[in-house]
Design an enzyme around this catalytic site. Sequence first.
Site, PDB file in Angstrom:
ATOM      1  N   HIS A 122       0.824  -1.213   0.000  1.00 19.99           N
ATOM      2  CA  HIS A 122       0.000   0.000   0.000  1.00 19.99           C
ATOM      3  C   HIS A 122       0.855   1.260   0.000  1.00 19.99           C
ATOM      4  CE1 HIS A 122      -3.768  -2.137   1.500  1.00 19.99           C
ATOM      5  NE2 HIS A 122      -4.049  -1.576   0.350  1.00 19.99           N
TER       6      HIS A 122
ATOM      7  N   ARG B 269      -8.862  -6.933 -13.661  1.00 17.90           N
ATOM      8  CA  ARG B 269      -8.675  -8.152 -12.865  1.00 17.90           C
ATOM      9  C   ARG B 269      -9.781  -8.154 -11.809  1.00 17.90           C
ATOM     10  NH1 ARG B 269      -2.866  -6.809 -13.331  1.00 17.90           N
ATOM     11  NH2 ARG B 269      -1.761  -8.592 -14.209  1.00 17.90           N
TER      12      ARG B 269
ATOM     13  N   GLU C  96      -1.866 -17.601 -22.381  1.00 21.35           N
ATOM     14  CA  GLU C  96      -0.881 -17.621 -21.296  1.00 21.35           C
ATOM     15  C   GLU C  96      -0.448 -19.037 -20.912  1.00 21.35           C
ATOM     16  OE1 GLU C  96      -2.498 -15.653 -17.829  1.00 21.35           O
ATOM     17  OE2 GLU C  96      -4.432 -16.634 -18.013  1.00 21.35           O
TER      18      GLU C  96
ATOM     19  N   ASP D  27       2.163 -15.145 -17.102  1.00 20.93           N
ATOM     20  CA  ASP D  27       1.980 -16.590 -16.964  1.00 20.93           C
ATOM     21  C   ASP D  27       2.584 -17.360 -18.125  1.00 20.93           C
ATOM     22  OD1 ASP D  27       0.723 -17.190 -14.490  1.00 20.93           O
ATOM     23  OD2 ASP D  27      -1.029 -16.097 -15.200  1.00 20.93           O
TER      24      ASP D  27
ATOM     25  N   ARG E 118       6.464 -17.901 -10.917  1.00 19.03           N
ATOM     26  CA  ARG E 118       6.581 -16.439 -10.924  1.00 19.03           C
ATOM     27  C   ARG E 118       6.594 -15.828  -9.529  1.00 19.03           C
ATOM     28  NH1 ARG E 118       0.712 -14.479 -13.469  1.00 19.03           N
ATOM     29  NH2 ARG E 118       1.045 -12.492 -12.446  1.00 19.03           N
TER      30      ARG E 118
ATOM     31  N   CYS F 178      -1.524  -8.069 -22.279  1.00 20.66           N
ATOM     32  CA  CYS F 178      -1.789  -7.385 -21.007  1.00 20.66           C
ATOM     33  C   CYS F 178      -0.809  -7.816 -19.919  1.00 20.66           C
ATOM     34  CB  CYS F 178      -3.229  -7.597 -20.564  1.00 20.66           C
ATOM     35  SG  CYS F 178      -3.637  -9.329 -20.296  1.00 20.66           S
TER      36      CYS F 178
HETATM   37  C1  PEP Z   1      -0.529 -12.499 -17.251  1.00 23.08           C
HETATM   38  O1  PEP Z   1      -0.471 -13.656 -16.837  1.00 23.08           O
HETATM   39  O2  PEP Z   1       0.314 -11.993 -17.998  1.00 23.08           O
HETATM   40  C2  PEP Z   1      -1.630 -11.609 -16.822  1.00 23.08           C
HETATM   41  C3  PEP Z   1      -1.808 -10.419 -17.343  1.00 23.08           C
HETATM   42  O3  PEP Z   1      -2.461 -12.038 -15.848  1.00 23.08           O
HETATM   43  P1  PEP Z   1      -2.094 -12.136 -14.291  1.00 23.08           P
HETATM   44  O4  PEP Z   1      -0.827 -11.368 -14.066  1.00 23.08           O
HETATM   45  O5  PEP Z   1      -3.273 -11.561 -13.586  1.00 23.08           O
HETATM   46  O6  PEP Z   1      -1.941 -13.600 -14.077  1.00 23.08           O
HETATM   47 MG    MG Z   2      -2.180 -14.621 -15.960  1.00 22.61          MG
END
Ligand code: PEP
Ligand code: MG
Length: 603
Positions: free
Chosen positions: A202, A309, A444, A468, A478, A515
């Site tokens: 935060h 999201r 992904e 992902d 990750r 994204c």
């Molecule tokens: C991704 O996996 O690149 C993505 C945008 O989704 P998240 O980071 O929410 O898994």
């Molecule tokens: Mg993802």
Amino acid sequence: MTEKMTEKDNGGMLHMKGISASPGVAIGRVFVLDRRNRRIFKTYIAEHEVESEVQRLRAAVQKAGEQIQAMLRSMQDELREHIAILETHQLMLKDSMILDKSIDMIQRKMVNAEWALDHSLNHVRRLFGHIQDTYIRERIHDVEDVVARIQDILSGTQGIPMEQHTNPVVVVAHDLSPADTIQLNRKNVLAFVTEMGSRTSHTAIIARSLGIPAVVAVAGVTKYVFTGEDIVVDGITGDIFIRPDEDIIAHYTDKQACYIQHRQAMLLQSHLPAVTADGFSVSVQANIELADELDVAIASGAEGVGLLRTEFLYVGRNDLPSEDELFQAYFECVKRMSPKPVTIRTLDVGGDKFLSSLPVSPQTNPALGLRAIRLCLKEIDLFFTQLRAIYRVSAFGKLRILFPLISGCSEIQQIKVHLNSVKEQLRAEGIPFDEDVKLGVMIEVPTAVMMADLLAKEVDFFSIGTNDLIQYSMAIDRVNEHVAHLYDPLHPGILRMIHRSVEAGRLQGIQVGMCGEMAGEPAYTPIMVGMGLDEISMNADSIPKVKHIIRRCNAGLCRELVNRLLTACTSQEAREILEDFLSRYLPDERQLTHPYLCDAARH
Ligand code: PEP
Ligand code: MG
């Protein structure tokens, strides 16, 4: 937590490195704010003092409530989105785990209120320590903050002694709670440096809202610096220099001036479309989690929400949101973004975000387990509730639906069966909705890349989720810091997967976007252009920078860059090709592109 420290022999200058949490450069004097020195003493009280001790505690809690109320009233406009943090603190003041337990302790053990509070806090810490949901577990910091406030009132040591400083300072602290960050007089704060924290804490989020440079996770920094010493903070790269020498000061004075100038110029132009010099246009959109972030996204020039999201309406609570609650939240986003589009991604929990309201038995590899669409296709009621809310909102604005963790065609076929049922229900109930809502899938999972040509026949758009895609195709967890350095968007295998997905979409005539975090790195923007992505979606802070780079690019040259990248054997080779391109064609944009190239592991 990353730390790199090199003590130089030129008069004790110390270089430390943390995580860049909010961009910008600050040069100034240090103010060390270390609250860990608060010591709580245990004293026994006599039986006849018990009632007055309880009253003392109640009075302190009431005063804490009044302080928070006053802070809420005086909240500056740019901080209004953080009201929820203080409102949570107010609720915690009434929580039985803190107040009732402390009163019970005073009455049974006949101890002072400060000690009783400390005891209750330790109890809550132990309970939180067992919680799997990271978001809820981290709320312990809010509890600690509330308890610290009450203890300060009890002991008469209130407030942050920042008011004594008329000159602006760089605040160096072990940790700063969100409330501390809000309370500090922002005119007097040049930058924040903390030992704890992450880019998503935060405090980091508030620092970004305030536009104050911040570096977090600088291990042990409070041990190496004293109030009044000089410091340089580079919130772009995460470097800090304690007792900087003249060369460093001169270098960072230039960098600061450049940064300010660049930022102003970019913000001024952030509403211009992202069109390359040779006329290729890319839609640059925002990734958001909550409606609160919309204002900043719009001000940064977002041309839509490319990724909403939806997890954050579900995590951190014990019940599931109702259809109406979801409807209101999505409606708010669509209405405020109108006429620009909003892409709502269906629930993606089970990997690193978990629901207390939907306990799933522990899984050895949650990222490979019952996550995202797999969970939704199993928990049909939960999926239906969300889909109904999304379709209801579709009657009021431009929205698209995006499905996460799709591994092939069968999932999308199952989804369509459910979508038809949802639509039938709504029709039967006479609820209006857009019959033609566009459907998309996240690319992904590696098999989705291999199946992209066929998936493209099933849906209206693709959104490549590199976070992902890299995790699953390079076998790199990750959230595991031990392998984070291997996480590499420039791996030729990743570049080829992106290329393959874009080509599959293009052949089928559907829109392809990205994204994942890779989309928001200005150094990679020429790759996005060269690949031919129709849209890229990112954190709001990156939008003006990426749009700026797009306007400086020539799409033809970017396509040549991609062709060269597709011949690279190694990440190193790909990095050299990109470096060469950037220095040749975008030499003036180095300030934006270089930090990202230097640190391959940053994502
Ligand atoms: C991704 O996996 O690149 C993505 C945008 O989704 P998240 O980071 O929410 O898994
Ligand atoms: Mg993802």
